[in-house]
Design a protein around this motif. Sequence first.
Motif, mmCIF file in Angstrom:
data_model
loop_
_atom_site.group_PDB
_atom_site.id
_atom_site.type_symbol
_atom_site.label_atom_id
_atom_site.label_comp_id
_atom_site.label_asym_id
_atom_site.label_seq_id
_atom_site.Cartn_x
_atom_site.Cartn_y
_atom_site.Cartn_z
ATOM 1 N N UNK A 15 86.680 63.660 6.479
ATOM 2 C CA UNK A 15 86.431 64.441 7.684
ATOM 3 C C UNK A 15 85.079 65.130 7.540
ATOM 4 N N UNK A 16 84.655 65.811 8.567
ATOM 5 C CA UNK A 16 83.375 66.528 8.531
ATOM 6 C C UNK A 16 83.654 68.019 8.533
ATOM 7 N N UNK A 17 83.037 68.738 7.585
ATOM 8 C CA UNK A 17 83.233 70.190 7.552
ATOM 9 C C UNK A 17 82.304 70.876 8.554
ATOM 10 N N UNK A 18 82.398 72.198 8.623
ATOM 11 C CA UNK A 18 81.631 72.928 9.642
ATOM 12 C C UNK A 18 80.122 72.870 9.429
ATOM 13 N N UNK A 19 79.696 72.381 8.260
ATOM 14 C CA UNK A 19 78.258 72.252 7.975
ATOM 15 C C UNK A 19 77.757 70.828 8.181
ATOM 16 N N UNK A 20 78.657 69.932 8.630
ATOM 17 C CA UNK A 20 78.269 68.550 8.879
ATOM 18 C C UNK A 20 78.400 67.639 7.673
ATOM 19 N N UNK A 21 78.990 68.135 6.588
ATOM 20 C CA UNK A 21 79.170 67.327 5.378
ATOM 21 C C UNK A 21 80.477 66.547 5.450
#
Length: 115
Positions: A15-21
């Motif tokens: 998945x993608x975290x809130x920082x786009x990682x």
Amino acid sequence: MIYDDTITILRAPVTTDRYGNEVRDWANATRTRVEGVSVQPRSATESGSDEAREMVTTGWRIYTRAGVDVDVEPTDRIEWAGRTLEVIGEIARWPHPIRRGAVHHVEIDVQRWSG
């Protein structure tokens, strides 16, 4: 070896975290139970006296019975005996000596850090 251990393979979606990682979502991992394996101690190391805190790394090797392949990847985790373990490196799928293209058995190195 006695093949009386049971493990659970955890596979987390990306998945993608809130920082786009891109990160693994372990809270939503699929769980696959595998019976009839052998889990054997591999190694233990300690880091210590000159470090800010001591850390112990303990390793095990998981063996399947002859003729048994399992769907496990280096990015998976393994649950065994109340522990959650990280898969270390590539999965060793040993070729069958007689049946061309078949797997004889699988070896999976896992480890856990504490401290």
